[in-house]
Design a protein around this motif. Sequence first.
Motif, PDB file in Angstrom:
ATOM      1  N   ARG A  96       0.818  -1.217   0.000  1.00 13.80           N
ATOM      2  CA  ARG A  96       0.000   0.000   0.000  1.00 13.80           C
ATOM      3  C   ARG A  96       0.852   1.269   0.000  1.00 13.80           C
ATOM      4  O   ARG A  96       0.320   2.350  -0.195  1.00 13.80           O
ATOM      5  N   ASP A  97       2.148   1.131   0.269  1.00  9.46           N
ATOM      6  CA  ASP A  97       3.013   2.315   0.252  1.00  9.46           C
ATOM      7  C   ASP A  97       4.319   1.977  -0.450  1.00  9.46           C
ATOM      8  O   ASP A  97       4.480   0.888  -1.016  1.00  9.46           O
ATOM      9  N   TYR A 110       1.597  -5.727  -5.794  1.00  8.57           N
ATOM     10  CA  TYR A 110       1.340  -4.329  -5.443  1.00  8.57           C
ATOM     11  C   TYR A 110       2.586  -3.624  -4.922  1.00  8.57           C
ATOM     12  O   TYR A 110       3.393  -4.216  -4.203  1.00  8.57           O
ATOM     13  N   HIS A 111       2.704  -2.346  -5.283  1.00  9.22           N
ATOM     14  CA  HIS A 111       3.705  -1.442  -4.717  1.00  9.22           C
ATOM     15  C   HIS A 111       3.107  -0.047  -4.739  1.00  9.22           C
ATOM     16  O   HIS A 111       2.549   0.377  -5.751  1.00  9.22           O
ATOM     17  N   ASN A 112       3.211   0.665  -3.599  1.00  9.82           N
ATOM     18  CA  ASN A 112       2.744   2.055  -3.533  1.00  9.82           C
ATOM     19  C   ASN A 112       1.258   2.162  -3.907  1.00  9.82           C
ATOM     20  O   ASN A 112       0.846   3.113  -4.572  1.00  9.82           O
ATOM     21  N   ASN A 113       0.493   1.159  -3.493  1.00  8.79           N
ATOM     22  CA  ASN A 113      -0.952   1.108  -3.727  1.00  8.79           C
ATOM     23  C   ASN A 113      -1.335   1.016  -5.202  1.00  8.79           C
ATOM     24  O   ASN A 113      -2.449   1.346  -5.589  1.00  8.79           O
ATOM     25  N   GLU A 114      -0.392   0.575  -6.035  1.00  8.79           N
ATOM     26  CA  GLU A 114      -0.695   0.357  -7.452  1.00  8.79           C
ATOM     27  C   GLU A 114      -0.427  -1.094  -7.801  1.00  8.79           C
ATOM     28  O   GLU A 114       0.554  -1.674  -7.349  1.00  8.79           O
ATOM     29  N   GLU A 115      -1.304  -1.636  -8.635  1.00  9.35           N
ATOM     30  CA  GLU A 115      -1.056  -2.992  -9.129  1.00  9.35           C
ATOM     31  C   GLU A 115       0.030  -2.914 -10.189  1.00  9.35           C
ATOM     32  O   GLU A 115      -0.129  -2.241 -11.201  1.00  9.35           O
ATOM     33  N   ARG A 116       1.159  -3.575  -9.947  1.00  9.45           N
ATOM     34  CA  ARG A 116       2.307  -3.515 -10.855  1.00  9.45           C
ATOM     35  C   ARG A 116       2.299  -4.659 -11.858  1.00  9.45           C
ATOM     36  O   ARG A 116       2.920  -4.580 -12.905  1.00  9.45           O
ATOM     37  N   ASN A 117       1.647  -5.745 -11.517  1.00  9.82           N
ATOM     38  CA  ASN A 117       1.526  -6.887 -12.408  1.00  9.82           C
ATOM     39  C   ASN A 117       0.554  -7.860 -11.769  1.00  9.82           C
ATOM     40  O   ASN A 117       0.082  -7.624 -10.657  1.00  9.82           O
ATOM     41  N   ARG A 118       0.294  -8.968 -12.463  1.00  4.09           N
ATOM     42  CA  ARG A 118      -0.681  -9.927 -11.934  1.00  4.09           C
ATOM     43  C   ARG A 118      -0.346 -11.314 -12.479  1.00  4.09           C
ATOM     44  O   ARG A 118       0.007 -11.451 -13.644  1.00  4.09           O
TER      45      ARG A 118
END
Length: 197
Positions: A96-97, A110-118
């Motif tokens: 989340r951060d 997730y990193h920094n509240n963004e989905e970076r991959n899945r």
Amino acid sequence: AGNMALSCCLRWCGNGGSGHIQLKEMPAVQLDTQHMGTDVVIVKNGRRICGTGGCLANAPLHQNKSYFEFKVQSTGVWGVGVATQKANLNQIPFGRDAQSLVLRHDGAIYHNNEERNRLPANSLPQEGDVVGLTYDHVELNIYLNGKNMHCPASGIRGTVYPVVYVDDSAILDCQFSEFYSPPPPGFEKILFEQQIF
């Protein structure tokens, strides 16, 4: 003079030998009870996490290419990845951060509240599966039972440690050596830096 050289050599070897013994006594890489959430339970000599919250491993990822694994012993809410020592280990889920980069149990990284991959929808880790992670100071890559999922994620900065969190009855075991699957070429287990001691 020949004898003296020989005895010097032997003496030097002796010192070298004691040096090697010291290396063997380096601490094992394991989950660090000094860096864990208040409701986390660590058992099995720092290998198993249960309860609620997160825990860092006791060794930072200094080397260029590290590999480590987590085995899902019991499913629930969980996540694995890398985090800095500033991460809040009580606030889950992580990612989340800016202080953590994690694969969550639902397959999102997730990193920094963004989905970076899945992860691919048909490749979500189940009970008994082994999640392998590689980190090369740029990308975190995920392996499921030894197979590369081809979903790199990046963005975290600074000195990071392996991290794992659990909730809702999840139990994970960490493998920092004696892996289920061999590390990908060029990657190896986490090594303690000698100069720490």
